[in-house]
Write a protein that holds these residues in place. Structure first.
Motif, mmCIF file in Angstrom:
data_model
loop_
_atom_site.group_PDB
_atom_site.id
_atom_site.type_symbol
_atom_site.label_atom_id
_atom_site.label_comp_id
_atom_site.label_asym_id
_atom_site.label_seq_id
_atom_site.Cartn_x
_atom_site.Cartn_y
_atom_site.Cartn_z
ATOM 1 N N THR A 35 38.387 45.639 39.509
ATOM 2 C CA THR A 35 37.707 45.568 41.389
ATOM 3 C C THR A 35 38.412 45.877 42.115
ATOM 4 N N ASN A 83 40.773 42.296 35.151
ATOM 5 C CA ASN A 83 39.415 41.697 36.003
ATOM 6 C C ASN A 83 39.960 42.285 37.508
ATOM 7 N N LYS A 84 40.873 41.753 37.830
ATOM 8 C CA LYS A 84 41.723 41.741 39.541
ATOM 9 C C LYS A 84 42.313 43.927 39.786
ATOM 10 N N THR A 85 42.578 44.742 38.636
ATOM 11 C CA THR A 85 42.531 45.789 38.470
ATOM 12 C C THR A 85 41.491 46.897 39.064
#
Ligand SMILES: [Zn+2]
Length: 107
Positions: free
Chosen positions: A6, A2-4
């Motif tokens: 974003t 999810n962070k990547t």
């Protein structure tokens, strides 16, 4: 995961928006909206202040019953007495002006 994703979206926005004309357009629009809000607030407060002054100027005090009322007419809505619109506030500077002249003459 999810962070990547974003990070990818943020980098895509930075790459496409900021250096491009679209980015400049976006920044100009944001600046324009801020200017509109700023001047709109100034305009609204200015109109409010002027209308408040107009309202205060039109508030009359009845000589007979002492009621304050907002009306264009010279008749008091409370007691119905006719108001003589004497400008006592205008007469005060005129009398003080004559006092000043008298003071100059004595000197
Ligand atoms: Zn009255």
């Amino acid at each position: 995961m999810n962070k990547t994703s974003t990070f990818i979206w943020v980098s895509i926005i930075l790459i496409f928006l900021l250096p491009s004309t679209a980015g400049r357009f976006f920044l100009d629009m944001a600046g324009g909206i801020i200017l509109i809000i700023f001047f709109g607030t100034l305009l609204i407060s200015g109109i409010g202040w002027l209308s408040w002054r107009q309202l205060k100027a039109n508030i009359k005090n009845c000589d007979n019953c002492g009621a304050n009322y907002f009306s264009e007419s010279e008749l008091c809505p409370v007691c119905g007495s006719h108001q003589n619109l004497n400008n006592s506030e205008v007469n005060i500077p005129a009398s003080s002006a004559t006092i000043d002249i008298n003071a100059e003459e004595t000197d």
